[in-house]
Design a protein around this motif. Sequence first.
Motif, PDB file in Angstrom:
ATOM      1  N   VAL A  96     -34.530  55.233 -17.146  1.00  0.00           N
ATOM      2  CA  VAL A  96     -35.349  55.714 -18.409  1.00  0.00           C
ATOM      3  C   VAL A  96     -35.720  56.817 -18.228  1.00  0.00           C
ATOM      4  O   VAL A  96     -35.725  57.805 -19.226  1.00  0.00           O
ATOM      5  CB  VAL A  96     -36.909  54.963 -18.068  1.00  0.00           C
ATOM      6  N   ARG A  97     -35.746  57.836 -16.917  1.00  0.00           N
ATOM      7  CA  ARG A  97     -35.951  59.048 -17.062  1.00  0.00           C
ATOM      8  C   ARG A  97     -34.772  59.972 -17.549  1.00  0.00           C
ATOM      9  O   ARG A  97     -34.789  60.881 -18.212  1.00  0.00           O
ATOM     10  CB  ARG A  97     -36.297  59.657 -15.641  1.00  0.00           C
ATOM     11  N   GLU A  98     -33.553  59.199 -17.443  1.00  0.00           N
ATOM     12  CA  GLU A  98     -32.232  59.912 -17.839  1.00  0.00           C
ATOM     13  C   GLU A  98     -32.352  59.553 -19.634  1.00  0.00           C
ATOM     14  O   GLU A  98     -31.333  59.942 -20.128  1.00  0.00           O
ATOM     15  CB  GLU A  98     -30.923  59.119 -17.438  1.00  0.00           C
ATOM     16  N   ARG A  99     -33.048  59.075 -19.847  1.00  0.00           N
ATOM     17  CA  ARG A  99     -33.063  58.439 -21.617  1.00  0.00           C
ATOM     18  C   ARG A  99     -31.952  57.768 -22.072  1.00  0.00           C
ATOM     19  O   ARG A  99     -31.350  57.978 -23.026  1.00  0.00           O
ATOM     20  CB  ARG A  99     -33.592  59.845 -22.405  1.00  0.00           C
ATOM     21  N   ARG A 100     -31.295  56.999 -20.949  1.00  0.00           N
ATOM     22  CA  ARG A 100     -30.547  56.172 -21.527  1.00  0.00           C
ATOM     23  C   ARG A 100     -30.983  55.059 -22.421  1.00  0.00           C
ATOM     24  O   ARG A 100     -32.153  54.627 -22.323  1.00  0.00           O
ATOM     25  CB  ARG A 100     -30.043  55.080 -20.135  1.00  0.00           C
ATOM     26  N   PRO A 101     -30.151  54.578 -23.370  1.00  0.00           N
ATOM     27  CA  PRO A 101     -30.552  53.658 -24.341  1.00  0.00           C
ATOM     28  C   PRO A 101     -30.960  52.217 -23.592  1.00  0.00           C
ATOM     29  O   PRO A 101     -30.411  51.859 -22.647  1.00  0.00           O
ATOM     30  CB  PRO A 101     -29.254  53.203 -25.219  1.00  0.00           C
ATOM     31  N   LEU A 102     -32.051  51.645 -24.002  1.00  0.00           N
ATOM     32  CA  LEU A 102     -32.685  50.386 -23.467  1.00  0.00           C
ATOM     33  C   LEU A 102     -31.786  49.304 -23.062  1.00  0.00           C
ATOM     34  O   LEU A 102     -31.723  48.759 -22.034  1.00  0.00           O
ATOM     35  CB  LEU A 102     -33.821  50.036 -24.168  1.00  0.00           C
ATOM     36  N   ARG A 103     -30.459  49.136 -24.272  1.00  0.00           N
ATOM     37  CA  ARG A 103     -29.824  48.194 -24.025  1.00  0.00           C
ATOM     38  C   ARG A 103     -28.942  48.447 -22.939  1.00  0.00           C
ATOM     39  O   ARG A 103     -28.533  47.471 -22.141  1.00  0.00           O
ATOM     40  CB  ARG A 103     -28.997  48.093 -25.313  1.00  0.00           C
ATOM     41  N   GLU A 104     -28.459  49.720 -22.556  1.00  0.00           N
ATOM     42  CA  GLU A 104     -27.430  50.089 -21.631  1.00  0.00           C
ATOM     43  C   GLU A 104     -28.247  49.786 -20.184  1.00  0.00           C
ATOM     44  O   GLU A 104     -27.761  49.425 -19.316  1.00  0.00           O
ATOM     45  CB  GLU A 104     -27.034  51.601 -21.733  1.00  0.00           C
ATOM     46  N   TRP A 124     -37.575  44.903 -25.588  1.00  0.00           N
ATOM     47  CA  TRP A 124     -36.623  45.724 -24.671  1.00  0.00           C
ATOM     48  C   TRP A 124     -35.625  44.550 -24.362  1.00  0.00           C
ATOM     49  O   TRP A 124     -35.985  43.538 -23.323  1.00  0.00           O
ATOM     50  CB  TRP A 124     -37.157  46.286 -23.396  1.00  0.00           C
ATOM     51  N   SER A 125     -34.471  44.172 -25.062  1.00  0.00           N
ATOM     52  CA  SER A 125     -33.475  43.129 -24.912  1.00  0.00           C
ATOM     53  C   SER A 125     -32.052  43.722 -24.837  1.00  0.00           C
ATOM     54  O   SER A 125     -31.954  44.753 -24.830  1.00  0.00           O
ATOM     55  CB  SER A 125     -33.720  42.446 -26.298  1.00  0.00           C
ATOM     56  N   PRO A 126     -31.218  42.515 -24.649  1.00  0.00           N
ATOM     57  CA  PRO A 126     -29.640  42.864 -24.453  1.00  0.00           C
ATOM     58  C   PRO A 126     -29.061  43.152 -25.922  1.00  0.00           C
ATOM     59  O   PRO A 126     -27.891  43.179 -25.985  1.00  0.00           O
ATOM     60  CB  PRO A 126     -29.118  41.752 -23.797  1.00  0.00           C
ATOM     61  N   TYR A 127     -30.037  43.340 -26.860  1.00  0.00           N
ATOM     62  CA  TYR A 127     -29.589  42.972 -28.345  1.00  0.00           C
ATOM     63  C   TYR A 127     -29.557  44.611 -29.040  1.00  0.00           C
ATOM     64  O   TYR A 127     -30.028  45.350 -28.331  1.00  0.00           O
ATOM     65  CB  TYR A 127     -30.282  41.996 -29.237  1.00  0.00           C
ATOM     66  N   LYS A 128     -28.808  44.458 -30.143  1.00  0.00           N
ATOM     67  CA  LYS A 128     -28.429  45.829 -30.816  1.00  0.00           C
ATOM     68  C   LYS A 128     -29.890  46.441 -30.985  1.00  0.00           C
ATOM     69  O   LYS A 128     -30.019  47.776 -31.294  1.00  0.00           O
ATOM     70  CB  LYS A 128     -27.676  45.463 -32.171  1.00  0.00           C
ATOM     71  N   PHE A 129     -30.768  45.577 -31.407  1.00  0.00           N
ATOM     72  CA  PHE A 129     -32.043  46.286 -32.014  1.00  0.00           C
ATOM     73  C   PHE A 129     -32.687  47.038 -30.678  1.00  0.00           C
ATOM     74  O   PHE A 129     -33.561  47.912 -31.005  1.00  0.00           O
ATOM     75  CB  PHE A 129     -33.146  45.480 -32.530  1.00  0.00           C
ATOM     76  N   SER A 130     -32.276  46.912 -29.600  1.00  0.00           N
ATOM     77  CA  SER A 130     -32.921  47.792 -28.402  1.00  0.00           C
ATOM     78  C   SER A 130     -31.886  48.639 -27.956  1.00  0.00           C
ATOM     79  O   SER A 130     -32.037  49.611 -26.989  1.00  0.00           O
ATOM     80  CB  SER A 130     -33.101  46.789 -27.083  1.00  0.00           C
ATOM     81  N   ASP A 131     -30.722  49.135 -28.922  1.00  0.00           N
ATOM     82  CA  ASP A 131     -29.758  50.475 -28.712  1.00  0.00           C
ATOM     83  C   ASP A 131     -30.267  51.543 -28.995  1.00  0.00           C
ATOM     84  O   ASP A 131     -29.882  52.365 -29.859  1.00  0.00           O
ATOM     85  CB  ASP A 131     -28.486  50.003 -29.398  1.00  0.00           C
ATOM     86  N   HIS A 132     -31.303  52.123 -28.318  1.00  0.00           N
ATOM     87  CA  HIS A 132     -32.076  53.172 -28.573  1.00  0.00           C
ATOM     88  C   HIS A 132     -32.697  53.815 -27.301  1.00  0.00           C
ATOM     89  O   HIS A 132     -32.955  52.992 -26.447  1.00  0.00           O
ATOM     90  CB  HIS A 132     -33.210  53.088 -29.668  1.00  0.00           C
ATOM     91  N   PRO A 133     -33.104  55.123 -27.181  1.00  0.00           N
ATOM     92  CA  PRO A 133     -33.771  55.677 -25.937  1.00  0.00           C
ATOM     93  C   PRO A 133     -34.991  54.988 -25.765  1.00  0.00           C
ATOM     94  O   PRO A 133     -35.604  54.556 -26.643  1.00  0.00           O
ATOM     95  CB  PRO A 133     -33.694  57.106 -25.891  1.00  0.00           C
TER      96      PRO A 133
END
Length: 300
Positions: free
Chosen positions: A159-167, A236-245
């Motif tokens: 999270v501190r690295e601002r990785r996308p939630l999905r990743e 915060w999910s494994p789906y596309k809608f969580s593909d954001h920092p």
Amino acid sequence: MASTGTAGGTGTRPGPGTGSGTVAARELDAELRGFRETQRLAYACAEAVAAQLKPGVTEREAARMQREWLYERGVKDWFHRPFAWFGDRTAFAGFKIPLQFFPTDRRLEAGMPFILDMAPVYRGYTADIGYSGCLGLDPLHDKLLADLAEHRTLILREVRERRPLREIYEDVDRLMVRQGYENRHRAYPFGVIAHKVDRVRERRWAPTLFGFGTQSLKGLASDALHGHRDGWSPLWSPYKFSDHPPKPGLWAVEPHLGFRGTGAKFEEILVVTDSRDPEESAFWLDDDLPHVRRWNETAA
């Protein structure tokens, strides 16, 4: 009496391997202190109820014990009302529909794992916590609890690295596989590992809908609407809608491990800010929690 596997210790400093994101000298503002007070109240409830569990108690009775304990201390509203899961239900064995999450007449037995999960709103501040224990000693359950520490560390770092939630979700999955476990938070609606929590307006009468507080549901729906417009989601999910920092705010995070009918998790609030200082950009709201104290004592 229940052997919780998470209790013990009082206020030790975070030790190595805890995934600590708070700083001993960190001064929280009044808003965060309110959320921390509610989270501590919920964990105090979990420890008090866990200490009263004995063979023959049902999930419904354990859920009622949590509700009554919190009502007596001023809780009037909920993000969701308390849950209790016993035995293989801690690993969501066979769960296919949301109704299966609600407490049942399953009775606790000696040596059986349990999870208490509650989300009270106190003075307008929301918490959502998960507490794993076992009625007696179980080395497997102890190992699941110990291995959760690495997930707390990984989540905060990424999270501190601002990785996308999905990743980050996918990295948690991979860590579980390396540890030899199944991902059981994927069984939750939308497969969420976390969701945003916010303040809600205090009311004398706080209705619920399918066990969830209507005010909290409205707030989550509002976040979802605004997030959809702006390209983020409060789930915060494994789906596309969580593909954001990570979006600044408070997130109730709950990695949930499962192995052959035994499940264990923690759930606590992660604070995400827009600070450029890595240590201030994200941190766990509180390190004086049962599972963290357990890890500290083991490290010591």
